[in-house]
Structures are given as structure tokens and as C-alpha cells.
Design a protein around this motif. Structure first.
Motif, PDB file in Angstrom:
ATOM      1  N   VAL A  78      -2.506  20.070  38.931  1.00  0.00           N
ATOM      2  CA  VAL A  78      -2.670  21.193  38.004  1.00  0.00           C
ATOM      3  C   VAL A  78      -4.007  21.031  37.291  1.00  0.00           C
ATOM      4  N   GLU A  79      -4.909  21.993  37.534  1.00  0.00           N
ATOM      5  CA  GLU A  79      -6.214  22.020  36.880  1.00  0.00           C
ATOM      6  C   GLU A  79      -6.251  23.179  35.887  1.00  0.00           C
ATOM      7  N   ILE A  80      -6.768  22.903  34.706  1.00  0.00           N
ATOM      8  CA  ILE A  80      -6.805  23.910  33.644  1.00  0.00           C
ATOM      9  C   ILE A  80      -8.230  24.017  33.131  1.00  0.00           C
ATOM     10  N   PHE A  81      -8.764  25.253  33.119  1.00  0.00           N
ATOM     11  CA  PHE A  81     -10.133  25.500  32.686  1.00  0.00           C
ATOM     12  C   PHE A  81     -10.137  26.451  31.499  1.00  0.00           C
ATOM     13  N   LEU A  82     -11.276  26.492  30.825  1.00  0.00           N
ATOM     14  CA  LEU A  82     -11.457  27.465  29.753  1.00  0.00           C
ATOM     15  C   LEU A  82     -11.537  28.858  30.347  1.00  0.00           C
ATOM     16  N   ALA A  83     -10.958  29.819  29.674  1.00  0.00           N
ATOM     17  CA  ALA A  83     -10.989  31.200  30.145  1.00  0.00           C
ATOM     18  C   ALA A  83     -12.413  31.726  30.134  1.00  0.00           C
ATOM     19  N   PRO A  84     -12.810  32.532  31.171  1.00  0.00           N
ATOM     20  CA  PRO A  84     -14.165  33.088  31.195  1.00  0.00           C
ATOM     21  C   PRO A  84     -14.491  33.893  29.942  1.00  0.00           C
ATOM     22  N   SER A  85     -13.528  34.657  29.437  1.00  0.00           N
ATOM     23  CA  SER A  85     -13.772  35.464  28.243  1.00  0.00           C
ATOM     24  C   SER A  85     -14.148  34.574  27.065  1.00  0.00           C
ATOM     25  N   PHE A  86     -13.497  33.437  26.978  1.00  0.00           N
ATOM     26  CA  PHE A  86     -13.817  32.513  25.891  1.00  0.00           C
ATOM     27  C   PHE A  86     -15.220  31.944  26.071  1.00  0.00           C
ATOM     28  N   LEU A  87     -15.578  31.629  27.333  1.00  0.00           N
ATOM     29  CA  LEU A  87     -16.912  31.121  27.589  1.00  0.00           C
ATOM     30  C   LEU A  87     -17.966  32.174  27.266  1.00  0.00           C
ATOM     31  N   VAL A  88     -17.676  33.426  27.640  1.00  0.00           N
ATOM     32  CA  VAL A  88     -18.616  34.511  27.334  1.00  0.00           C
ATOM     33  C   VAL A  88     -18.787  34.644  25.831  1.00  0.00           C
ATOM     34  N   TYR A  89     -17.697  34.543  25.099  1.00  0.00           N
ATOM     35  CA  TYR A  89     -17.759  34.637  23.639  1.00  0.00           C
ATOM     36  C   TYR A  89     -18.614  33.517  23.062  1.00  0.00           C
ATOM     37  N   VAL A  90     -18.384  32.291  23.541  1.00  0.00           N
ATOM     38  CA  VAL A  90     -19.152  31.147  23.036  1.00  0.00           C
ATOM     39  C   VAL A  90     -20.630  31.308  23.365  1.00  0.00           C
ATOM     40  N   LEU A  91     -20.928  31.717  24.615  1.00  0.00           N
ATOM     41  CA  LEU A  91     -22.327  31.903  25.004  1.00  0.00           C
ATOM     42  C   LEU A  91     -22.972  33.030  24.213  1.00  0.00           C
ATOM     43  N   GLY A  92     -22.211  34.117  23.959  1.00  0.00           N
ATOM     44  CA  GLY A  92     -22.745  35.231  23.172  1.00  0.00           C
ATOM     45  C   GLY A  92     -23.112  34.794  21.766  1.00  0.00           C
ATOM     46  N   VAL A  93     -22.223  34.024  21.145  1.00  0.00           N
ATOM     47  CA  VAL A  93     -22.502  33.525  19.795  1.00  0.00           C
ATOM     48  C   VAL A  93     -23.731  32.625  19.810  1.00  0.00           C
ATOM     49  N   ALA A  94     -23.856  31.791  20.837  1.00  0.00           N
ATOM     50  CA  ALA A  94     -25.008  30.903  20.925  1.00  0.00           C
ATOM     51  C   ALA A  94     -26.312  31.687  21.074  1.00  0.00           C
ATOM     52  N   VAL A  95     -26.275  32.755  21.884  1.00  0.00           N
ATOM     53  CA  VAL A  95     -27.474  33.587  22.068  1.00  0.00           C
ATOM     54  C   VAL A  95     -27.869  34.264  20.763  1.00  0.00           C
ATOM     55  N   VAL A  96     -26.881  34.817  20.040  1.00  0.00           N
ATOM     56  CA  VAL A  96     -27.168  35.485  18.767  1.00  0.00           C
ATOM     57  C   VAL A  96     -27.789  34.505  17.777  1.00  0.00           C
ATOM     58  N   ILE A  97     -27.212  33.295  17.695  1.00  0.00           N
ATOM     59  CA  ILE A  97     -27.750  32.286  16.782  1.00  0.00           C
ATOM     60  C   ILE A  97     -29.175  31.919  17.173  1.00  0.00           C
ATOM     61  N   SER A  98     -29.437  31.828  18.480  1.00  0.00           N
ATOM     62  CA  SER A  98     -30.786  31.488  18.941  1.00  0.00           C
ATOM     63  C   SER A  98     -31.776  32.584  18.574  1.00  0.00           C
ATOM     64  N   ILE A  99     -31.392  33.851  18.759  1.00  0.00           N
ATOM     65  CA  ILE A  99     -32.283  34.962  18.423  1.00  0.00           C
ATOM     66  C   ILE A  99     -32.602  34.981  16.934  1.00  0.00           C
ATOM     67  N   ILE A 100     -31.554  34.794  16.110  1.00  0.00           N
ATOM     68  CA  ILE A 100     -31.772  34.761  14.660  1.00  0.00           C
ATOM     69  C   ILE A 100     -32.726  33.626  14.289  1.00  0.00           C
ATOM     70  N   GLY A 101     -32.548  32.479  14.918  1.00  0.00           N
ATOM     71  CA  GLY A 101     -33.429  31.352  14.644  1.00  0.00           C
ATOM     72  C   GLY A 101     -34.870  31.645  15.025  1.00  0.00           C
ATOM     73  N   LEU A 102     -35.080  32.285  16.215  1.00  0.00           N
ATOM     74  CA  LEU A 102     -36.430  32.627  16.646  1.00  0.00           C
ATOM     75  C   LEU A 102     -37.083  33.637  15.710  1.00  0.00           C
ATOM     76  N   LEU A 103     -36.306  34.647  15.271  1.00  0.00           N
ATOM     77  CA  LEU A 103     -36.841  35.644  14.330  1.00  0.00           C
ATOM     78  C   LEU A 103     -37.245  34.987  13.016  1.00  0.00           C
ATOM     79  N   PHE A 104     -36.418  34.068  12.555  1.00  0.00           N
ATOM     80  CA  PHE A 104     -36.725  33.391  11.290  1.00  0.00           C
ATOM     81  C   PHE A 104     -37.992  32.546  11.418  1.00  0.00           C
ATOM     82  N   LEU A 105     -38.130  31.835  12.542  1.00  0.00           N
ATOM     83  CA  LEU A 105     -39.333  31.039  12.762  1.00  0.00           C
ATOM     84  C   LEU A 105     -40.568  31.917  12.882  1.00  0.00           C
TER      85      LEU A 105
END
Length: 331
Positions: free
Chosen positions: A245-272
């Protein structure tokens, strides 16, 4: 009152090292271990806690209570073996190193079960995580008759559904089905299972056919592992091939995490970028101020009059204009 307080404090300090003993202090192999009938196996165990007074070994067969195999005092090499295990079971001990291993000679299918290394400290008993020993019979056709369902990888939050089908010959003893989970980092998990059985009267198989299902709702990463369907019948245990039995993170959850990471990165670049432009603007203003502070030249004409005739001849010359520069810095 002060003497009572002192006595209680001393008692607490005395009991403190004993109460701190935990399961992880007992170093014992866990999970599921397979061996063939007739072999000799050694189950290692050690614990070096100072509070230990006794070592024990217990065996628990499927569907039964734990039974005492052996006991010995911490500083003694001699172990007392229970009569039912005296012929083929031995304890290998090294008191100085806290070693208390169990050796089983000439394995029998009936030796299958979970083996616990146990310690006693200040009247408190602590069990190790336990090891399930699966002893395979030299020849058994029943093992070929256990069929387990296959399973595709699951996502966290999904439902786990496993099925097992077993065809066996009837015997006088009780026949029970169990599910066992094996992982590398956790102790084996044993789950008794309800079964539905029907008689087999026709065809090449004679006896009974039993089916069992295992269901888990909202699985997590801790539910991953290999699940075995086990049959306890006629004094022996037979395992299926196992379902991984193999259990992975749901793709939707991964998309959510990646989306949040991208938003944080953009905000950081704008601030810099904002900080960079602001710093650049300050530097330009400073440079412009220095350029405006240029030197201004002021010219002054000096008129030198001719001296009277009575003076020396060398002074008899025309008036000359001398221009002098005067620096003026703008404040």
C-alpha cells in the motif's frame, strides 16, 4: 511537616529514574520476520537502563494472550525457561551489556507469533514493540490458496479496501483470519478479521472457502506498508503474498502548496524590486546635489594707477588689469 516533605522529595527522586523507562529504551527488532521450519533463529534484545531488575520474553500467538517464555535477573546469566518452551528455547545473556536475546532451535510452524522483549523496573513492566515471527512449513499447499487483491497507489484521505480469499481443508481447531501490516519504521500491526465462509463440495478443492475484507477510511501516510492476510488454522499460520500500500499527497494539495509558494516568491521579488528602485532614487538625488554644487567664478579687475614723476622709472608704465579668480561654493 518538614520531615514529611523531605521524605516525599527523597521518594520522588528515588522513583524518578524508574518512571523514565520507555518502550524505545528496549532495543528489539520489529515488524515481520520470516523463517523456515527446522531453522534456528535468534531474536536480539538489549536494554541498558540502570533501573532494570528483571528481563522477560513473551510469546503471543494469533488470537491468544501472551505466554511467558523466560525470566532472569538483570545481573544473572541464568534464565528460567517455562516448561512449555524448555526443549528448544534458550536465552543468550550478557549482564554487563544489557543483552537478553532469545534463540529458538528447530523452528516449528506452531512457533509463529509475536515475540516481546520485556523489562521490569520498580514493579513497572514495559513491553518492547514486538516482532512477528512467521515460520513457513516445509511443504504446505494451503499457502497457494490464499489470494489477496492488488491495489493502486492511494492519496491521503482516500479509503483503503483490501480483500482476501482463502481455501483450506477443515480441521478440528479454530480457523481465523488476520490482517498484519509490515513497515520498516513501525511495529507490526495485527487486526483480527471477520470472515464469511462457504463449503466447497465440487471441483478440485474440498473444504471451505473464506473471504475477508479490510477497510480503512481517510488514510494517512502512517497507513502505508505491506498488508498480509494470515490464516491461523490447525496449529499453523499461513501468509498470503502481501499487498503493498503506497500513499501519496493528493495532486490538489500539491498544486495548492506550489501556488502558495509562487505567490510568496512573487511578493518577495516585488518587495526587493521596490527596495532597489528606492535605493537607486536616493543615490541619484545625492549625485544631482553634488553636480549643482559646482564652482562659480567671479572676476575682479584691479586698476593700478601710474605713480608720480618723482618715483623710479621702472614704475613708469601704463595701468595693467589683473584678473583674479575667487572661488564661491553654493551652500
Amino acid at each position: 511537616m518538614e520531615q514529611l516533605f523531605t521524605f516525599l522529595l527523597l521518594l520522588f527522586k528515588l522513583c524518578e529514574p524508574f518512571n523514565s523507562i520507555k518502550t524505545y529504551d528496549i532495543i528489539q527488532e520489529t515488524g515481520i520476520r520470516a523463517a523456515n521450519a527446522g531453522e534456528t533463529v535468534t531474536l536480539p534484545c538489549s536494554c541498558q537502563h540502570n533501573a532494570i531488575t528483571y528481563f522477560f520474553w513473551y510469546q503471543q500467538k494469533l488470537g491468544h494472550k501472551p505466554h511467558l517464555i523466560s525470566n532472569r535477573m538483570k545481573h544473572s546469566k541464568e534464565s528460567i525457561i517455562s516448561p512449555a518452551y524448555k526443549d528448544r528455547f534458550q536465552v543468550l545473556s550478557e549482564p554487563e551489556e544489557g543483552l537478553n536475546s532469545l534463540m529458538i532451535i528447530d523452528l516449528q510452524p506452531s512457533d509463529s507469533g509475536t515475540y516481546y522483549c520485556v523489562i521490569l523496573a520498580f514493579n513497572a513492566i514495559e513491553f518492547g514493540q514486538g516482532l512477528f515471527l512467521h515460520v513457513k512449513a516445509a511443504s504446505s499447499n494451503s499457502q497457494l490458496l490464499i489470494q489477496q487483491s492488488t491495489l493502486t497507489p492511494l492519496q491521503i484521505g482516500d479509503s483503503l479496501n483490501l480483500s482476501c480469499s482463502v481455501s483450506v481443508e477443515p480441521c478440528k481447531g479454530e480457523q481465523s483470519l488476520y490482517w498484519l501490516r509490515h513497515t520498516a519504521s513501525q511495529p507490526s500491526l495485527m487486526c483480527p478479521s471477520a470472515k464469511s465462509c462457504i463449503g466447497l463440495k465440487n471441483g478440485p478443492l474440498h473444504g471451505v472457502n473464506c473471504t475477508s475484507n479490510l477497510e480503512l477510511n481517510s488514510v494517512t501516510s502512517l497507513d502505508a506498508g505491506t498488508y498480509y492476510c494470515a490464516l491461523a488454522s490447525c496449529g499453523m499460520v499461513v501468509f498470503g503474498e502481501g499487498t503493498n500500500v503506497e500513499i501519496f499527497l493528493a495532486p490538489s494539495f500539491l498544486v495548492y502548496v506550489l501556488g502558495v509558494a509562487v505567490v510568496i516568491s512573487i511578493i518577495g521579488l516585488l518587495f526587493l524590486s521596490f527596495l532597489r528602485n528606492k535605493l537607486k532614487s536616493k543615490l541619484c538625488m545625492s549625485c544631482a546635489g553634488k553636480e549643482n554644487q559646482t564652482e562659480n567664478l567671479h572676476y575682479a579687475a584691479l586698476n593700478i594707477k601710474r605713480k608720480p614723476e618723482g618715483q623710479q622709472q621702472e614704475d613708469n608704465h601704463f595701468s595693467a588689469c589683473v584678473y583674479s579668480t575667487v572661488k564661491s561654493r553654493k551652500e
